[in-house]
Design a protein around this motif. Sequence first.
Motif, short mmCIF file in Angstrom:
data_model
loop_
_atom_site.label_atom_id
_atom_site.label_comp_id
_atom_site.label_asym_id
_atom_site.label_seq_id
_atom_site.Cartn_x
_atom_site.Cartn_y
_atom_site.Cartn_z
N LYS A 176 13.83 1.52 0.06
CA LYS A 176 12.88 0.99 0.48
C LYS A 176 12.47 -0.32 0.28
CE LYS A 176 11.00 5.14 2.37
NZ LYS A 176 9.76 6.23 2.14
N ALA A 177 12.81 -0.76 -1.30
CA ALA A 177 12.01 -2.39 -2.16
C ALA A 177 12.77 -2.85 -1.69
CB ALA A 177 11.95 -2.03 -3.24
N LEU A 178 14.04 -2.88 -1.31
CA LEU A 178 14.78 -3.79 -0.90
C LEU A 178 14.69 -4.09 0.45
CD1 LEU A 178 17.08 -5.51 -1.88
CD2 LEU A 178 19.04 -3.47 -1.44
N ALA A 179 14.78 -2.81 1.32
CA ALA A 179 14.14 -3.20 2.71
C ALA A 179 13.04 -4.23 3.41
CB ALA A 179 13.97 -2.15 3.49
N LEU A 180 12.19 -3.70 2.18
CA LEU A 180 11.01 -4.00 2.79
C LEU A 180 10.97 -5.94 1.86
CD1 LEU A 180 7.96 -3.92 3.35
CD2 LEU A 180 7.15 -3.65 0.70
N VAL B 247 11.29 -11.45 3.61
CA VAL B 247 11.93 -12.64 4.35
C VAL B 247 12.17 -13.05 5.85
CG1 VAL B 247 14.58 -13.95 4.13
CG2 VAL B 247 13.58 -11.97 2.02
N GLU B 248 12.44 -12.46 6.35
CA GLU B 248 12.75 -12.09 7.90
C GLU B 248 11.05 -13.10 8.39
OE1 GLU B 248 13.54 -8.59 9.43
OE2 GLU B 248 15.73 -8.50 8.55
N ASP B 249 9.89 -12.38 7.77
CA ASP B 249 8.80 -12.90 8.49
C ASP B 249 8.53 -14.29 7.85
OD1 ASP B 249 8.12 -10.21 9.74
OD2 ASP B 249 7.07 -9.07 7.90
#
Length: 538
Positions: free
Chosen positions: A416-420, A425-427
């Motif tokens: 979850k940490a890596l997904a966040l 970065v996408e934001d």
Amino acid sequence: MTSSNLLLEAHFLHIPKQASLSNGFRLVNWKKETVSRCGSSLCVDHVADLSERTSSLHNNNKAKPPRMVVFSSDGPITENKQDANNNILHSLCSYGKLTDACKLVEVMARHNQLPHFPSCTNLVRGLARIDQTDKAMCILKIMVMSGGVPDTITYNMVIGNLCKKGDLRSALSLLEDMSLSGTSPDVITYNTLIRFMCDNGNAEDAVEFWKNQLRSGCPPYMITFTVLVELVCRYCGSGRAIKVVEDMAVEGCYPDIVTYNSLVNFNCRRGTLEDVALVIKHILSHGVELNTVTYNTLLHSLCSHGYWDEVDEILSIMYETSCTPTVITYNILINGLCKAGMLSRAIDFFYQMLEQGCSPDIVTYNTVLGAMSKEGMVNEAMVLLALLRKTRCCSPGLITYNSVIDGLARKGMMEKALALYNQMVEDGVCPDDITRRSLIYGFCRANLVEEASQVLKETSNRGNGIRGSTYRLVVQGLCKKGEMEMAVQVVEIMLTSGCKPDERIYTAIVKGVEEMGMGSEAGELRKKLRQWKLLREV
């Protein structure tokens, strides 16, 4: 010509044609005047050259005028007309020749010539900026005696310099001259003098000074009054400050809520809640209504001292009056509760805030998310983060993402940490060293050292700095797993980034080599490291 001579250089004065020579300056008997005045403070320079050029002007109208003449205060410059000297004065001020400009103004005053007042104003300000206060006052006096009226800013600069020098008597004298010259003192003038008196142990003199100014017709400037009251409170106590408030009302200077708020704020910051109560009692007894600033100041102080019952009482009063809690009020409460470890109550205030129609700002979200992450409430933090992403008033920033990523990493929820992290970065939010360090520590705790090493490499490739402790954690983790080649690569990255490995890193590498069954190689490596003084002798 001595170093004290005043040099008026070439670009300051252009010699006009013959007709204007007779009207602007007298250029007769140059050699005679030079000889007779060579010992004076100012001299004529390049006299022979000037005589030849003057003769050329009479004999040949096509001859070019000279570009440089140097005058003296007791020499030919005294023969200049007022306008010519003022042109010189303007040029000297423009080129920053303040000392020379001072001498010229003095010469003009001795010969009853009126100096150009705007140039004098610039000269006084320039002298004040370089702490030449005595010269500034001299020029100021000449200007006033000549009929000029310096502006308030100019007087304030000189008065400020006198206060810095500790010369209160001269500052007060200049204040009197200021009024006589037709220039009205302003808030800055009075604030400067009052601050100086109070800061130098003369608070009572400051009170009397302000009373006298009010009696003399000075407008009751509320800012100055507030400054005076706060300084008296600081140096003489709240009781004396309240007495000053009452005395000034007799002089026609009445306090407003801003004045009272300064007293409340000062005593709250000092932690003297008894004095705060005294001030509040005085406010209410005079029929002055408290505003949101007053309540917020009180709440901040009460939260800092842990007086939660009193906090509830203040909130009840706010709900009953027109001063309903604002986003600042809720931020004070939530921050105080989070610091006190009362997270559940802070969350209650957050949702109460929403029910009251008060929109949280990014400070509110960051405070709650940070506290949730530290307390391990990462699932609740993810829900709140999703709520934040849906709001229009604010959006998650670097601090927001760092708080939640760190909380997930501490709990070992690295997926979850890596997904966040990727969502961050996408934001368009750029991760920093804190973000990557949280991921690296999380991967190491989860025994995912290879992933930690990969993040470390990406960080190094982007030129971001990493602490030595982070490198050490990764190297030690790799050595424990027997990934010696990768551990050496991390050390190489560390050296390339300019971070020097410490003894614990080298010890971990040697121990890792030994645990791989290569005892002789480990012994040889240890020997070389000791020769290179990277390991100490045991």
